[in-house]
Design an enzyme around this catalytic site. Structure first.
Site, PDB file in Angstrom:
ATOM      1  N   CYS A  16       1.849  -1.536   7.942  1.00 26.10           N
ATOM      2  CA  CYS A  16       1.119  -2.024   6.743  1.00 26.10           C
ATOM      3  C   CYS A  16       0.012  -0.904   6.338  1.00 26.10           C
ATOM      4  O   CYS A  16      -0.971  -0.765   7.076  1.00 26.10           O
ATOM      5  CB  CYS A  16       0.423  -3.449   7.264  1.00 26.10           C
ATOM      6  SG  CYS A  16      -0.822  -3.916   6.148  1.00 26.10           S
TER       7      CYS A  16
HETATM    8  N1  MHO Z   1       0.583  -9.077   6.732  1.00 25.40           N
HETATM    9  C1  MHO Z   1       0.314  -8.732   5.420  1.00 25.40           C
HETATM   10  C2  MHO Z   1       1.016  -7.626   5.402  1.00 25.40           C
HETATM   11  C3  MHO Z   1       0.560  -6.912   3.911  1.00 25.40           C
HETATM   12  S1  MHO Z   1       0.962  -5.162   4.034  1.00 25.40           S
HETATM   13  C4  MHO Z   1       0.372  -4.771   2.821  1.00 25.40           C
HETATM   14  C5  MHO Z   1       0.741  -9.816   4.714  1.00 25.40           C
HETATM   15  O1  MHO Z   1       1.283 -10.936   5.168  1.00 25.40           O
HETATM   16  O2  MHO Z   1       0.667 -10.011   3.421  1.00 25.40           O
HETATM   17  O3  MHO Z   1       2.409  -5.075   3.924  1.00 25.40           O
END
Ligand code: MHO
Length: 212
Positions: A16
């Site tokens: 991420c």
């Molecule tokens: N755990 C985060 C990941 C976002 S990332 C920019 C979410 O659930 O949005 O991939």
């Protein structure tokens, strides 16, 4: 006004992209950061909802006289699990911008493998980089709307191009720490109210690490 500083690019994927945006943002020598999508098929336009075969990536503009590519590589390896199998979106990649970066990336990868680690990281030439949607840029800083407004950070382009935004996106989650913040705050031309607001966040979150 950063044009008199030498700058180079580095591009990494390490899961991420919010976390490395904060990690690198407050690292000495980092000039600006952007998050986006890299390493996928030509002719496809990736978005967060339709990312195709691209990875979430961070692209850094850095001053090589202050921080070296090898130091950035060390941070890359130390701040994600390059042995964990994820879908492509979150996979581990080093996208090099020149032959020296390629050689240094390979050198560090081989050092990891020599320790017997089953490293899944791939090293590829940096191709087209697609900026992520505005709400992903300096994601942690954007959770402080009044601060962004006070600093004149209104658009995605503001957030991408601003050195102050890069630094504060780390500091608001404690990255860099209070001593570094105190020594840097005047250079960032922050007013007293902003300094006070950010200080209490750095103190609160320092040492707590990063999560997505
Ligand atoms: N755990 C985060 C990941 C976002 S990332 C920019 C979410 O659930 O949005 O991939």
């Amino acid at each position: 006004h950063y044009l008199n500083i030498p700058s180079e690019k580095a591009t990494f994927s390490m899961g991420c992209f919010w976390a490395p945006d904060s990690l690198f943002g407050s690292t000495p020598g980092i000039i600006t950061t952007r998050v986006g999508y890299a390493g996928g098929s030509e002719g496809f336009i990736p978005t967060y909802r339709n990312i195709g075969d691209y990875t979430e990536a961070i692209q850094l503009q850095y001053d090589p006289n202050t921080v070296t590519y090898l130091e950035l590589l060390k941070m890359f390896w130390d701040h994600h699990d390059p042995t964990a199998k994820f879908k492509k979106q979150y996979s581990s990649f080093i996208y090099y911008h020149n032959d020296q970066q390629k050689a240094e990336a390979e050198q560090t990868l081989n050092e990891k493998k020599a320790k017997g680690l089953d490293i899944l990281t791939k090293i590829e030439p940096a191709g087209q980089f697609f900026n992520a949607e505005d709400y992903h840029q300096k994601y942690r800083l954007q959770q402080h709307k009044n601060l962004c407004n006070d600093l004149g950070l209104k658009t995605g382009e503001d957030l991408i191009n601003s050195h102050v935004a890069a630094r504060l996106n780390g500091y608001v989650v404690g990255q860099g720490g209070i001593d570094q913040f105190d020594s840097e705050a005047s250079k960032l031309r922050l007013d007293e109210a902003a300094i006070k607001y950010i200080r209490q966040l750095v103190i609160k979150y320092e040492g707590q690490g990063l999560h997505c």
